[in-house]
Design a protein around this motif. Structure first.
Motif, short mmCIF file in Angstrom:
data_model
loop_
_atom_site.label_atom_id
_atom_site.label_comp_id
_atom_site.label_asym_id
_atom_site.label_seq_id
_atom_site.Cartn_x
_atom_site.Cartn_y
_atom_site.Cartn_z
N HIS A 77 0.86 -1.26 0.06
CA HIS A 77 0.00 0.15 0.04
C HIS A 77 0.93 1.28 -0.18
N GLY A 78 1.06 1.80 -1.16
CA GLY A 78 1.82 2.85 -1.24
C GLY A 78 1.64 4.11 -0.30
N ALA A 79 0.52 4.19 -0.28
CA ALA A 79 0.06 5.66 0.61
C ALA A 79 0.58 5.38 2.26
N SER A 80 0.47 4.19 2.80
CA SER A 80 0.72 4.06 3.94
C SER A 80 2.19 3.40 4.27
N GLY A 81 2.51 2.59 3.17
CA GLY A 81 3.88 1.83 3.23
C GLY A 81 3.71 0.61 3.86
N ASP A 82 2.30 0.16 4.08
CA ASP A 82 2.16 -1.13 4.75
C ASP A 82 2.15 -2.25 3.52
N LEU A 83 2.61 -3.45 4.02
CA LEU A 83 2.68 -4.71 3.34
C LEU A 83 1.86 -5.40 3.97
N GLU A 84 1.08 -6.22 3.25
CA GLU A 84 0.30 -7.47 3.39
C GLU A 84 1.20 -8.70 2.61
N ALA A 85 1.18 -9.74 3.36
CA ALA A 85 1.87 -11.00 2.67
C ALA A 85 1.30 -12.14 3.25
N SER A 86 0.91 -13.21 2.53
CA SER A 86 0.76 -14.37 2.85
C SER A 86 1.51 -15.52 2.27
N ALA A 87 1.39 -16.84 2.76
CA ALA A 87 2.04 -18.05 2.07
C ALA A 87 1.19 -19.08 2.68
N PRO A 88 1.60 -20.32 1.77
CA PRO A 88 0.75 -21.60 2.35
C PRO A 88 1.20 -22.25 3.78
N GLY A 89 0.36 -22.43 4.76
CA GLY A 89 0.92 -22.86 5.89
C GLY A 89 1.40 -22.08 7.13
N ALA A 90 1.30 -20.56 6.67
CA ALA A 90 1.71 -19.60 7.70
C ALA A 90 0.68 -18.77 8.08
N PRO A 91 1.04 -17.99 8.85
CA PRO A 91 -0.26 -16.83 9.33
C PRO A 91 0.18 -15.79 8.37
N PRO A 92 -0.87 -14.91 8.34
CA PRO A 92 -0.64 -13.70 7.47
C PRO A 92 0.44 -12.57 7.91
N PHE A 93 1.05 -11.90 7.37
CA PHE A 93 1.73 -11.04 7.95
C PHE A 93 1.12 -9.49 7.31
N PHE A 94 1.26 -8.57 8.31
CA PHE A 94 0.99 -7.06 7.90
C PHE A 94 1.86 -6.24 8.80
N GLY A 95 2.55 -5.45 8.10
CA GLY A 95 3.39 -4.47 8.60
C GLY A 95 3.98 -3.42 7.88
N GLN A 96 4.47 -2.34 8.57
CA GLN A 96 4.83 -1.06 7.71
C GLN A 96 6.24 -1.18 7.32
N LEU A 97 6.53 -1.24 6.06
CA LEU A 97 7.77 -1.38 5.64
C LEU A 97 8.72 0.08 5.42
#
Length: 261
Positions: A77-97
């Motif tokens: 998300h360019g406006a906030s700098g936030d990144l969402e990420a996911s992968a099989p078998g892992a909890p999702p990630f959300f953080g500000q890069l």
């Protein structure tokens, strides 16, 4: 000779998910907006943000060396700098890069997914100002001719997903392989003018299926067998600013006039 702009993509984190756009503003010396503005070091790369210089892609978590990267899905998300990420078998990630703590958290999350395939230590680094972590130090914008991919698919007897080639712009309507020999010539990409800098040499990253995260096609070998090189697509430098939108005309270089005898 004109084609149509059929795809626009940015790759905010080098090696990770292409993100589709409907339009983009291109300008000389600015790099492709939000493209490859972050990279993940697989062990210290030597990159110094105070004096940015080109670092080979082998220093980062990229598909050429780590096919498992394709299993990770990211959205920036360019406006906030936030990144969402996911992968099989892992909890999702959300953080500000844009924050050091967020970059460290993403590196920790990613290390758990890549495991021993990426001995690391992993570290997310951010690009200063208009710097981009491109595969070539002068490659500002990458362009793929979809007819060339269709022809390569026919030659290989397999339908190749164009996203294997991780370009910024995909053009439909140019003749297959017309881009060979365009180095140094001008073209229009929507309302932006650009100069072809060089052909793109393809590596093992294109062998990885973006849907399965597995190596299943030896594209560099197929290119070499067909043409004697491993070129597919071109790098261009923007020479006049303008917007490029889906459906816009992409006017290829005109044929050079024949010399008078």
């Amino acid at each position: 000779m004109s084609g149509l702009l059929a795809g626009i993509f940015r790759h905010p984190v080098k090696g990770f998910t292409p993100e589709p756009l409907t339009s983009v503003e291109l300008a000389p010396g600015q790099g492709f907006p939000f493209d490859r503005i972050y990279a993940v070091e697989n062990g210290p790369s030597g990159f110094d943000e105070r004096a940015p210089a080109f670092v080979p892609k082998q220093k980062f978590t990229v598909l050429a060396s780590l096919p498992k990267v394709a299993a990770v899905r990211t959205r920036y998300h360019g406006a906030s700098g936030d990144l969402e990420a996911s992968a099989p078998g892992a909890p999702p990630f959300f953080g500000q890069l844009t924050a050091p703590a967020g970059r460290a958290a993403f590196a920790h999350w990613l290390a758990g997914i890549l495991g021993e395939d990426a001995p690391g230590p992993l570290k997310v680094i951010a690009s200063p100002e208009s710097w981009r972590f491109t595969d070539h130090p002068l490659g500002q914008v990458s362009v793929i001719n979809l007819a060339s991919i269709a022809d390569l698919s026919r030659r290989m007897g397999a339908e190749l997903d164009p996203l294997r080639f991780r370009a910024n712009l995909y053009v439909d309507g140019w003749p297959a392989w017309a881009e060979h020999g365009w180095t140094g010539r001008k073209l229009m990409l929507g309302w932006a003018e650009a100069e072809v800098f060089k052909p793109i040499v393809r590596c093992a990253a294109t062998e990885v299926n973006p849907a399965t995260a597995e190596r299943d096609q030896d594209i560099p070998k197929a290119l070499f067998e067909a043409f004697g090189d491993m070129h597919c697509g071109v790098y261009v430098r923007v020479t006049r600013p303008g917007r490029a939108s889906l459906g816009d005309a992409c006017t290829a270089p005109q044929e050079e006039p024949a010399a008078l005898s």
